[in-house]
Write an enzyme that holds these catalytic residues in place. Structure first.
Site, PDB file in Angstrom:
ATOM      1  N   ASP A   1     -20.777  17.227 -32.050  1.00  0.00           N
ATOM      2  CA  ASP A   1     -20.982  16.248 -30.987  1.00  0.00           C
ATOM      3  C   ASP A   1     -19.759  15.356 -30.845  1.00  0.00           C
ATOM      4  OD1 ASP A   1     -23.466  17.232 -30.480  1.00  0.00           O
ATOM      5  OD2 ASP A   1     -24.475  15.815 -31.832  1.00  0.00           O
TER       6      ASP A   1
ATOM      7  N   HIS B   1     -19.183  22.329 -28.499  1.00  0.00           N
ATOM      8  CA  HIS B   1     -20.255  21.343 -28.434  1.00  0.00           C
ATOM      9  C   HIS B   1     -21.571  21.879 -28.993  1.00  0.00           C
ATOM     10  CE1 HIS B   1     -21.921  17.581 -27.465  1.00  0.00           C
ATOM     11  NE2 HIS B   1     -21.216  17.314 -26.385  1.00  0.00           N
TER      12      HIS B   1
END
Lengths: 400, 328
Positions: free
Chosen positions: A378, A374
């Site tokens: 995204d 992450h």
């Protein structure tokens, strides 16, 4: 005055190393040149020799990652007092004129080189090829007797040792007793890298694709007589490369202060071998045909299983695919392969009832789970990529 | 396929180019009526006339210089320097002029000159007529250097050299002029920078040039009898060098012997060894062995000459050292 033992720089670009274990304990006498501790760098685990003779007065860093130049131990005379605190970290710096050990650069380099060979009583004579094979197969050179000129260890010596059954195996373990298997260097590397990967804030998303058309293409290639026979994995590799080219953020490396978007899809594939997990890389998959990918895959898998992969085969991937479909696994989650931003876990193709236009149909579905770092990818980006991949699998023509 | 001697193959390459293009001509000492000191250009005066088969004064510097001038004016001259020992006299022209003009003019001037020469020991010509100086020219940026070891190679490589837009120093070996080989009916040009694998093997690669290619092949035969499988590779072009083929071969065999007739010290083999140790370090199972002449001027006495220059037995010894075990 005690000698500070500092973490050496064993190769260009080495910034830090991980101390695996100490081969001497505090209070034990040490001879200069004796193996002192085991150090894990990116590529290999090796023994490092003591710089000085005396008594190991203090181990400042028991284990774990240490930057180059930091003091990790003190060697001095027996009974010599040492400060309670470990000396402050001293980053490696150029020798100052007043420094006590202001050795000429050449000498320092020589010491580093000699040290990297790790055996008490001097350097091990082994050919470069023998060293490489030993590294790859986890054979300890110091345990071998060389048969080459002047006792040099040659490739044949290492191969013989690697092929010989481990002495422990000769005595079968009694039933009901736990067997203790020491970690091989490969196992250790897997452990270290997976632990590292686990630190990343990862997330997973899943989908499944209708493989009707993909299976038909594969069947057609097989029918055409392509050898090696293309597999669904090969097709998936090809299609993933096409999807990666359209979603560069997923074909990327997370590098701490930057994200490196790569221009070519160099796809690693997880290969189970007797010795453990290996991830050789097929380069430039976006430019390869499915038969070319199949040939590259067959070669890498064969060499992975026979222990013939080279370091270069394992380096520099941009994305990884782990396929457990052949084991009947329906769905699973893969652990990231850092610094890569994402890894795809693929399950088996299974006949599944699906609702289509108000009716239930049986379709061959394949599940895919994408694990992403992450810090660089995204959720929406990942979902976009996975949708493209699903579309390409269902309508392979769109990948053209 | 016709069989040509090395000498005939050189002549065939020259004549084929001269028939095809008026720009190609040959020039050298005693090459016209006499047909050259090695007989390579015999009969060419009759076919091409004195304009295109030109005798020159005994001045290598003038001869090569004239060739450079003609080349810069659009001709494709092939000049013959009778013995490569005499290249020393033409070094100013070859090293400072031919090699530099294209670079210094920003590519506006080309020097498509071929300097043919020959040398080599084995017939007792003494210290000034048998040296092997090819390494001197590999050291000069701007030159291409070819050393052909068989009739088919010399034919295809010389033809390509003539049509190369850069100066090529083209080495022939004195003792090879008589050897024969089948060659293609039609002359097939051979790309510069492509090695030839004469024989495939598994245990040792011998990288050999010139006469030593043949010595290496003999040594390989003997080694085969001892259970050692030898690959023999001739780079053919020393500059540019086909590193890819050499490295691939050594990665396969893990051992290497480099063999040439020139002295070992600072020889072409040293460069090959450097390239290989760097690009195939992790594949080497033994130090790279070098075979070459002893570091001395060539003696005139035949037994002494034979002792100084390397032969098949020296290559075989080196092969044995690379696969050696304790006791060897």
């Amino acid at each position: 005055m005690a000698t500070e033992i500092k973490l050496p720089r064993l190769g260009q670009g080495m910034e830090s190393g991980t101390i695996v274990r100490w081969l001497k304990s505090e209070g034990e006498p040490v001879e200069k040149g004796e193996p002192l501790y085991e150090l894990d760098t990116d590529k290999v685990t090796q023994e490092v020799e003591a710089d000085a003779s005396g008594v190991l007065l203090r181990i400042a860093v028991e284990e774990g990652e240490v930057e180059v130049g930091r003091t990790i131990a003190l060697i001095g005379q027996e009974g010599e007092s040492v400060p309670d605190e470990a000396p402050a970290p001293a980053p490696e710096e150029p020798a100052k004129p007043e420094a006590k050990r202001a050795a000429p650069a050449a000498q320092t380099l020589q010491q580093t080189v000699a040290r990297s060979d790790g055996r008490g009583g001097g350097r091990i004579k082994a050919s470069p090829l023998a060293r490489r094979i030993a590294r790859e197969r986890g054979v300890e050179l110091s345990s071998l007797q060389g048969t080459g000129p002047e006792g040099r260890i040659v490739a044949e010596d290492v191969e013989r040792a690697a092929a010989a059954p481990a002495p422990a195996a000769a005595v079968p373990a009694p039933p009901f007793e736990a067997e203790v298997v020491p970690l091989t260097s490969l196992r250790r590397t897997v452990a270290r890298r997976m632990t590292e990967a686990w630190q990343a804030p990862a997330f997973q998303i899943s989908t499944s694709a209708d493989m009707t058309r993909a299976l038909a293409i594969r069947a057609r290639l097989v029918e055409r007589g392509d050898t090696p026979k293309p597999t669904i994995s090969d097709l998936l590799t090809k299609v993933s490369a096409a999807a990666l080219m359209r979603h560069r953020e997923v074909n990327a490396l997370y590098e701490g202060d930057a994200v490196r978007l790569l221009a070519s899809a160099d796809i690693g594939m997880a290969v189970a071998t007797e010795r453990g997990l290996l991830v050789p890389v097929i380069r430039g998959c976006e430019r390869l045909t499915i038969p070319e990918i199949a040939a590259a895959r067959a070669d890498l898998v064969e060499r992975a299983r026979s222990g013939k992969l080279q370091q270069a085969d394992l380096e520099g991937g941009s994305f990884t695919i782990s396929n457990l479909g052949m084991y009947g696994v329906e769905q699973f989650v893969a652990v990231l392969n850092p610094p890569q931003a994402a890894i795809l876990a693929v399950g088996a193709v299974q006949e599944t009832p699906v609702a289509r236009d108000g009716a239930v149909e049986i379709r061959p579905l394949m599940t895919m789970t994408l694990t992403c770092d992450h810090r660089s990818v995204d959720g929406a980006t990942a979902a976009d990529f996975l949708r493209t991949l699903k579309t390409f699998l269902e309508e392979p023509g769109l990948a053209l | 396929m016709p069989e040509l001697s090395y000498r005939e193959a050189v002549r065939d390459a020259l004549a084929t180019a001269m028939r095809r293009d008026d720009e190609v001509f040959v020039m050298g000492e005693d090459i016209a009526e006499m047909g050259g000191s090695m007989g390579v250009t015999q009969g060419m005066l009759d076919e091409f006339g004195p304009e295109r088969v030109r005798n020159t004064p005994i001045s290598e510097m003038a001869l090569v210089g004239a060739g450079i001038g003609a080349a810069m004016q659009g001709m494709r001259p092939v000049v013959e320097v009778m013995y490569e020992d005499f290249l020393t006299l033409a070094c100013e022209q070859i090293v400072n002029q031919a090699a530099k003009h294209r670079y210094m003019s920003g590519g506006q001037v080309k020097v498509p000159l071929t300097v043919r020469t020959q040398g080599g020991a084995g017939w007792s010509p003494g210290a000034q007529h048998a040296q092997q100086l090819e390494a001197w020219f590999v050291h000069v940026p701007g030159l291409k250097v070819v050393f052909a070891s068989t009739p088919a190679d010399v034919r295809g490589l010389l033809y390509t050299s003539i049509y190369d837009d850069n100066p090529v120093v083209f080495f022939e070996h004195r003792t090879l002029y008589g050897i024969k080989e089948e060659v293609p009916d039609e002359l097939e040009p051979i790309e510069l920078g492509k090695a030839r694998v004469h024989r495939e093997g598994e245990d040792v690669t011998v990288v050999a040039t010139g006469r030593l290619v043949h010595e290496a092949l003999r040594a390989a035969e003997e080694a085969e009898g001892e259970g050692v499988s030898v690959e023999v590779v001739d780079p053919r072009t020393l500059q540019p060098l086909d590193e890819e083929t050499l490295v691939a071969s050594v990665k396969k065999t893990n051992r290497c012997v480099v063999a040439h007739e020139a002295v070992t010290r600072m020889g072409f083999g040293a460069e090959v060894a450097a390239v290989l140790q760097h690009q195939a370090f992790d594949w080497l199972d033994a130090p790279i062995e070098r075979v070459g002449a002893r570091f001395t001027p060539l003696p005139f006495a035949p037994v002494m000459e034979e002792w100084v220059v390397p032969h098949a037995a020296d290559v075989l010894e080196a092969i044995r050292r690379t696969v050696g075990r304790n006791g060897h």
